[in-house]
Motif scaffolding. Structure first.
Motif, short mmCIF file in Angstrom:
data_model
loop_
_atom_site.label_atom_id
_atom_site.label_comp_id
_atom_site.label_asym_id
_atom_site.label_seq_id
_atom_site.Cartn_x
_atom_site.Cartn_y
_atom_site.Cartn_z
N GLY A 1 -6.89 3.98 4.51
CA GLY A 1 -6.46 4.13 5.89
C GLY A 1 -5.27 5.05 6.02
N ALA A 2 -4.74 5.13 7.22
CA ALA A 2 -3.70 6.11 7.52
C ALA A 2 -2.31 5.49 7.54
CB ALA A 2 -3.98 6.75 8.88
N LEU A 3 -1.37 6.16 6.89
CA LEU A 3 0.04 5.90 7.09
C LEU A 3 0.52 6.96 8.06
CD1 LEU A 3 2.40 4.05 6.02
CD2 LEU A 3 3.02 5.99 4.57
N VAL A 4 0.98 6.54 9.23
CA VAL A 4 1.32 7.49 10.28
C VAL A 4 2.79 7.36 10.68
CG1 VAL A 4 -1.04 7.54 11.17
CG2 VAL A 4 0.59 5.93 12.14
N ASP A 5 3.32 8.46 11.24
CA ASP A 5 4.69 8.44 11.72
C ASP A 5 4.71 7.99 13.18
OD1 ASP A 5 3.92 10.63 13.25
OD2 ASP A 5 4.99 12.10 12.03
N ARG A 6 5.87 8.07 13.82
CA ARG A 6 6.01 7.56 15.18
C ARG A 6 5.24 8.38 16.21
NH1 ARG A 6 10.57 6.24 17.00
NH2 ARG A 6 11.48 5.77 14.96
N TYR A 7 4.73 9.55 15.81
CA TYR A 7 3.95 10.38 16.73
C TYR A 7 2.45 10.25 16.48
CZ TYR A 7 8.63 12.33 16.98
OH TYR A 7 9.98 12.48 17.11
N GLY A 8 2.06 9.43 15.51
CA GLY A 8 0.65 9.24 15.20
C GLY A 8 0.10 10.26 14.22
N ALA A 9 0.97 11.10 13.65
CA ALA A 9 0.52 12.07 12.65
C ALA A 9 0.40 11.39 11.29
CB ALA A 9 1.50 13.24 12.58
N VAL A 10 -0.67 11.71 10.56
CA VAL A 10 -0.91 11.09 9.25
C VAL A 10 0.02 11.71 8.22
CG1 VAL A 10 -2.60 10.65 7.44
CG2 VAL A 10 -3.33 10.68 9.83
N ILE A 11 0.83 10.85 7.58
CA ILE A 11 1.76 11.34 6.55
C ILE A 11 1.46 10.71 5.19
CG2 ILE A 11 3.60 12.11 8.07
CD1 ILE A 11 3.85 8.72 6.46
N GLY A 12 0.40 9.90 5.11
CA GLY A 12 0.02 9.31 3.83
C GLY A 12 -1.32 8.63 3.92
N VAL A 13 -1.93 8.38 2.75
CA VAL A 13 -3.19 7.64 2.65
C VAL A 13 -2.88 6.30 1.99
CG1 VAL A 13 -5.55 7.62 1.77
CG2 VAL A 13 -4.48 9.80 2.40
N VAL A 14 -3.11 5.22 2.71
CA VAL A 14 -2.79 3.88 2.20
C VAL A 14 -3.58 3.62 0.92
CG1 VAL A 14 -2.81 1.41 2.69
CG2 VAL A 14 -2.28 3.04 4.52
N THR A 15 -2.87 3.14 -0.11
CA THR A 15 -3.49 2.97 -1.42
C THR A 15 -3.44 1.54 -1.93
OG1 THR A 15 -3.09 5.25 -2.10
CG2 THR A 15 -3.34 3.64 -3.86
N ALA A 16 -2.29 0.89 -1.82
CA ALA A 16 -2.13 -0.41 -2.48
C ALA A 16 -1.14 -1.28 -1.73
CB ALA A 16 -1.64 -0.20 -3.92
N ALA A 17 -1.24 -2.58 -2.00
CA ALA A 17 -0.28 -3.56 -1.51
C ALA A 17 0.43 -4.16 -2.70
CB ALA A 17 -1.00 -4.64 -0.70
N SER A 18 1.61 -4.70 -2.47
CA SER A 18 2.36 -5.33 -3.56
C SER A 18 1.59 -6.52 -4.10
CB SER A 18 3.74 -5.77 -3.08
OG SER A 18 3.63 -6.64 -1.97
N GLY A 19 1.67 -6.73 -5.40
CA GLY A 19 0.93 -7.80 -6.04
C GLY A 19 1.61 -9.14 -5.91
N ASP A 20 0.92 -10.19 -6.39
CA ASP A 20 1.45 -11.55 -6.30
C ASP A 20 2.75 -11.70 -7.08
OD1 ASP A 20 -0.70 -12.26 -4.76
OD2 ASP A 20 -1.90 -12.99 -6.45
N LEU A 21 2.86 -11.00 -8.23
CA LEU A 21 4.07 -11.11 -9.03
C LEU A 21 5.27 -10.57 -8.26
CD1 LEU A 21 5.54 -11.77 -11.63
CD2 LEU A 21 4.86 -9.53 -12.53
N GLN A 22 5.10 -9.41 -7.61
CA GLN A 22 6.19 -8.85 -6.83
C GLN A 22 6.60 -9.80 -5.71
OE1 GLN A 22 4.52 -4.77 -6.12
NE2 GLN A 22 6.65 -4.21 -6.46
N LYS A 23 5.62 -10.38 -5.05
CA LYS A 23 5.93 -11.30 -3.96
C LYS A 23 6.69 -12.52 -4.49
CE LYS A 23 1.90 -9.87 -1.25
NZ LYS A 23 0.58 -10.28 -0.73
N ALA A 24 6.27 -13.00 -5.66
CA ALA A 24 6.94 -14.16 -6.25
C ALA A 24 8.39 -13.85 -6.60
CB ALA A 24 6.18 -14.62 -7.49
N LEU A 25 8.64 -12.57 -6.94
CA LEU A 25 10.00 -12.16 -7.28
C LEU A 25 10.81 -11.77 -6.06
CD1 LEU A 25 9.21 -9.96 -10.43
CD2 LEU A 25 10.19 -12.27 -10.40
N GLY A 26 10.21 -11.94 -4.88
CA GLY A 26 10.93 -11.63 -3.64
C GLY A 26 11.03 -10.14 -3.36
#
Length: 364
Positions: free
Chosen positions: A217-242
């Motif tokens: 999907g699209a990572l967009v700025d405040r004007y709706g222009a695409v500035i990145g392609v969504v790739t990943a979310a933080s994993g369970d370990l990162q979440k557990a570490l806050g």
């Protein structure tokens, strides 16, 4: 009399000047409400935009960006498994940018338009697995709304951005926003479909709860222009570490460099063009060198040519093969029906040369 006329002209000139100022101020006010697309050649001005701006308007930006997004379903035979992801429409006739891992291993790819619900079959025009970027061509597409492609060059830490995609594979785009927290993040991403892992570098990191299905999907700025392609979310370990939730995106400039390479029709060690050519083997790194054949799949080219489990491929068309990644890179330059010459060694040190005709396979 002359003084009266001069005063009259002075009053009229003053009135015209005031009217001009009022009119100019009116245009400035309206301009603040109109989308402004910060393309790559606008980097100097865009670089001045930062945390001093008001919060990003999620509803407004979503309405601007969503028409150019699509939902992607990748099917994997024979088990009926599949993956759901997202894509960004680049051209009206159906070029779609997405993440490589969304279509990795797929035997079939279908794409549905978010706005109309129309479904298209798609072919993979090319991909760069090292950058996690792929380009699709939709069959029979015409008149599709296209995304406004911006630039990732002028981004700053703290800039508010929005990640939009098919979260959870529901078919409806979900938008999550947050500030940029890193512009050069390195991560090890795990593919939830096949549990493979890949190191990715130069990622944009965003403090946002990105979810499965928003990949591509699209990572967009405040004007709706695409500035990145969504790739990943933080994993369970990162979440557990806050340390979460976080989302990661490939910078759009990196993604568009891959797209331009694919459009050129010229493969590289990382960019594959067109249908994937396969030997039909599963490999691992051999010691001290080479790509070890863990499994030569029954009925596929390497097996049919007599390559056996446990043997090691040390060269392809006289190109030395030192590990599995180098074998993949060598195959990137080939297409189905090409004949390649493998140099193979067995556990006893015996060496031989085998000619293998490649066949079409799922994207690596």
């Amino acid at each position: 009399m002359d003084d009266g006329r001069r005063r009259g002209r002075g009053v009229r000139l003053l009135a015209l000047f005031i009217a001009a100022i009022v009119g100019f101020t009116g245009f400035l006010c309206y301009r603040g409400e109109l989308p402004r697309w910060p393309f790559a050649d606008d980097a100097t001005t865009a670089s001045l935009v930062g945390p001093s701006l008001p919060p990003l308007d999620v509803d407004l930006v979503s309405r601007v960006a969503e028409p150019a997004l699509v939902n992607i379903t990748a099917g994997i035979r024979p088990y009926g498994l599949g993956a759901a992801g997202s894509g960004i429409v680049l051209t009206a006739d159906g070029e779609v940018l997405t993440s490589h891992h969304v279509i990795k291993g797929a035997d079939s790819v279908t794409v549905s338009d978010v706005g109309t619900g129309v479904t298209y079959t798609a072919t993979v025009a090319g991909y760069d697995s090292s950058a996690d970027i792929a380009l699709l061509d939709l069959h029979g597409a015409d008149g599709l709304p296209t995304a406004h492609i911006g630039s990732s060059v002028p981004l700053h830490l703290g800039d508010d951005v929005l990640a939009i995609g098919n979260a959870g594979g529901t078919g409806s785009p979900t938008a999550v926003g947050g500030p940029i927290t890193n512009l050069d993040s390195a991560i090890v991403a795990r593919n939830s479909a096949d549990l493979s892992r890949k190191s990715l570098h130069g990622m944009i990191e965003v403090a946002a709860a990105v979810a499965a299905g928003q990949s591509g999907g699209a990572l967009v700025d405040r004007y709706g222009a695409v500035i990145g392609v969504v790739t990943a979310a933080s994993g369970d370990l990162q979440k557990a570490l806050g340390k979460g939730p976080n989302g990661y995106a490939v910078p759009i400039d990196t993604a568009m460099n891959v797209v331009r390479q694919i459009r050129s029709g010229t493969p590289t060690d990382t960019v594959h063009i067109g249908p994937t050519a396969t030997l039909g083997i599963l490999t691992s790194d051999a010691r001290p060198t080479g790509a070890r054949v863990d499994v030569a799949i029954y009925g596929l080219p390497a097996y049919s040519a007599g390559v056996a489990d446990g043997e090691t491929i040390t060269a392809l068309d006289d190109r030395p093969i030192t590990d599995s990644q180098m074998l993949k890179a060598a195959l990137n330059a080939h297409r189905p029906d090409d004949v390649v010459r493998l140099e193979v060694s067995d556990a006893d040190g015996g060496r031989r040369t085998v000619n293998v005709t490649l066949t079409v396979g799922p994207p690596n």
